[in-house]
Design a protein around this motif. Structure first.
Motif, short mmCIF file in Angstrom:
data_model
loop_
_atom_site.label_atom_id
_atom_site.label_comp_id
_atom_site.label_asym_id
_atom_site.label_seq_id
_atom_site.Cartn_x
_atom_site.Cartn_y
_atom_site.Cartn_z
N UNK A 1 0.83 -1.21 0.00
CA UNK A 1 0.00 0.00 0.00
C UNK A 1 0.86 1.26 0.00
N UNK A 2 2.03 1.14 0.61
CA UNK A 2 2.94 2.29 0.65
C UNK A 2 3.38 2.57 -0.78
N UNK A 3 3.46 3.81 -1.13
CA UNK A 3 3.90 4.11 -2.49
C UNK A 3 5.42 4.03 -2.64
N UNK A 4 6.12 3.71 -1.54
CA UNK A 4 7.58 3.89 -1.55
C UNK A 4 8.37 2.60 -1.68
N UNK A 5 7.69 1.46 -1.78
CA UNK A 5 8.39 0.17 -1.76
C UNK A 5 8.07 -0.62 -3.03
N UNK A 6 9.11 -0.98 -3.81
CA UNK A 6 8.85 -1.68 -5.07
C UNK A 6 8.92 -3.20 -4.90
N UNK A 7 9.36 -3.68 -3.72
CA UNK A 7 9.38 -5.13 -3.50
C UNK A 7 9.91 -5.47 -2.13
N UNK A 8 9.63 -6.71 -1.72
CA UNK A 8 10.09 -7.14 -0.39
C UNK A 8 10.74 -8.52 -0.46
N UNK A 9 11.50 -8.82 0.58
CA UNK A 9 11.98 -10.19 0.81
C UNK A 9 11.72 -10.47 2.28
N UNK A 10 11.37 -11.71 2.58
CA UNK A 10 11.00 -12.03 3.95
C UNK A 10 11.48 -13.43 4.31
N UNK B 1 6.35 -5.76 -6.31
CA UNK B 1 5.01 -5.16 -6.38
C UNK B 1 4.80 -4.55 -7.77
N UNK B 2 3.96 -5.22 -8.56
CA UNK B 2 3.74 -4.80 -9.95
C UNK B 2 3.23 -3.36 -10.04
N UNK B 3 2.42 -2.98 -9.02
CA UNK B 3 1.82 -1.63 -9.07
C UNK B 3 2.72 -0.57 -8.44
N UNK C 1 6.21 -0.08 -9.38
CA UNK C 1 7.50 -0.15 -10.08
C UNK C 1 8.29 1.16 -10.01
N UNK C 2 7.58 2.26 -9.72
CA UNK C 2 8.28 3.55 -9.66
C UNK C 2 8.96 3.79 -8.31
N UNK C 3 8.63 2.96 -7.33
CA UNK C 3 9.13 3.22 -5.98
C UNK C 3 10.64 2.97 -5.89
N UNK C 4 11.25 3.65 -4.91
CA UNK C 4 12.71 3.71 -4.85
C UNK C 4 13.33 2.64 -3.94
N UNK C 5 12.56 2.08 -3.00
CA UNK C 5 13.15 1.23 -1.96
C UNK C 5 12.68 -0.22 -2.01
N UNK C 6 13.56 -1.12 -1.53
CA UNK C 6 13.17 -2.50 -1.25
C UNK C 6 13.34 -2.72 0.26
N UNK C 7 12.52 -3.60 0.81
CA UNK C 7 12.58 -3.86 2.25
C UNK C 7 12.71 -5.37 2.48
N UNK C 8 13.61 -5.73 3.38
CA UNK C 8 13.75 -7.14 3.80
C UNK C 8 13.33 -7.22 5.26
N UNK D 1 14.17 2.69 -11.76
CA UNK D 1 12.79 2.93 -11.35
C UNK D 1 11.91 2.81 -12.60
N UNK D 2 10.72 2.25 -12.42
CA UNK D 2 9.81 2.07 -13.57
C UNK D 2 9.82 0.63 -14.04
N UNK D 3 10.91 -0.10 -13.63
CA UNK D 3 10.98 -1.53 -13.99
C UNK D 3 10.74 -2.38 -12.76
N UNK D 4 10.48 -3.67 -13.01
CA UNK D 4 10.29 -4.60 -11.90
C UNK D 4 11.58 -4.69 -11.08
#
Ligand code: AHG
Ligand code: MN
Ligand code: MN
Length: 329
Positions: free
Chosen positions: A82-91, A100-102, A104-111, A140-143
């Protein structure tokens, strides 16, 4: 006493960085929101059948999954998507990275380790959530890509944890010191309670699963003997909860060293580099302590795999240096 909420603190800190865009601040707020939800549900864990107990499956690392591991994982994933700032996660609870397909513009990844020490839940001992944030390398803009996640710990943009104990405390760093915030449940806000945390340089507490003693490397056994002999004939205290966040938090405040060495069964130890050791190493160094795998600073290890494990020795500067001396002899 002046009350400073975590939101206010993040906003004021952002103003201090002339290049800050507010994206990292927004991301931290979303992580905090997820942790508040985990806190709420943990506090009634014993009352709700859907929360306590095993999920009756094992995770990618062959460990038993608790219902709350899954629950916390889903909450963090949702809040971060939901956050606009995260393009993907690892857990810890996901085999592969989740892009996160929606976003792709976000700048950060979070683990993250959504719930650390989860075998403690059923007996109401403290557990935690650990997170680590990186700026992506891919465009940014890509997966997002695996390389965005497999960055050295010294590239972290932010890291922190929440400990759900006798109170709930969030501790984080963005590389300019460490600050801690205690949740006031009556207003639902984390408030600054531990400003500019520094860990004692010296200490007389060690934390490890000493039951594994026979399978530790000899130099670690040597270090343990030193702790047991202590100084001026008073042995060090052994304190071990079995929840890394809780053991780490106590040592951060009071001084001490946490050890999870290799064992004869697991040459790389048990703890995971990317979402347990790296974020805690970043916090520890920012608080004046040290973190090593015995041969190398944790933050300088070039990760090869998402779920890779590493031996870890982390805590007060003098104790980690003493351990290091024994290991390098
Ligand atoms: P997790 O619950 O995320 O799998 O982490 C458990 C870890 C860590 O929190 C703790 O310090 C360690 O496992 C305890 O291991 P032992 O039971 O081998 O001492
Ligand atoms: Mn863990
Ligand atoms: Mn976990």
């Amino acid at each position: 006493m002046q009350l400073i909420t975590l939101d206010e603190f993040i906003a004021v800190n952002q103003e201090k960085h002339k290049d800050a865009t507010g994206e990292l601040s927004g991301l931290l707020r979303d992580i905090v929101l997820a942790c508040k939800i985990v806190h709420r549900d943990l506090s009634k864990a014993g009352l709700v059948d859907t929360i306590l107990g095993d999920a009756e499956k094992t995770n990618v690392q062959g460990e038993e999954v608790k219902k709350l591991d899954e629950f916390a994982n889903e909450i963090l994933k949702k809040c971060l998507q939901n956050s606009g700032e995260c393009c993907g996660i690892a857990s810890e609870e996901e085999e592969d990275i989740v892009c996160f397909e929606n976003r792709k513009d976000a700048k950060y990844v979070v683990l993250f380790d959504p719930l650390d020490g989860s075998s403690n839940i059923d007996c109401v001992a403290p557990v935690g959530t650990i997170f680590s944030v990186y700026e992506r390398i891919s465009k940014a803009g890509e997966k997002c890509t695996l390389e965005d996640f497999l960055q050295r710990g010294d590239k972290q943009a932010a890291a922190g944890y929440v400990i759900y104990g006798s109170s709930t405390v969030m501790v984080y760093t963005t590389g300019q010191g460490v600050n801690g915030f205690t949740l006031d449940p009556s207003i639902g806000e984390f408030c600054l309670s531990h400003p500019e945390m520094k860990t004692p340089e010296d200490a007389k507490t060690y934390s490890l699963n000493q039951g594994n003693y026979n399978s530790f490397p000899d130099d670690v056994k040597d270090f343990i003997s030193h702790c047991m002999e202590g100084t001026t004939r008073k042995p060090f205290s052994l304190r071990y909860i079995g929840s890394m966040v809780a053991d780490f938090h106590r040592n951060l405040l009071k001084g001490g060293i946490y050890l999870y060495p290799s064992t004869s069964d697991s040459k790389t130890g048990k703890l995971r580099l990317m979402y347990e050791c790296n974020p805690l190493a970043f916090l520890q160094e920012q608080a004046g302590g040290k973190a090593t795998n015995g041969a190398q600073r944790i933050l300088e290890i070039q990760p090869q795999k998402l779920h890779q494990r590493t031996p870890v020795y982390i805590g007060s500067k003098n104790l980690v240096e003493m351990l290091q001396e024994k290991v390098s002899q």
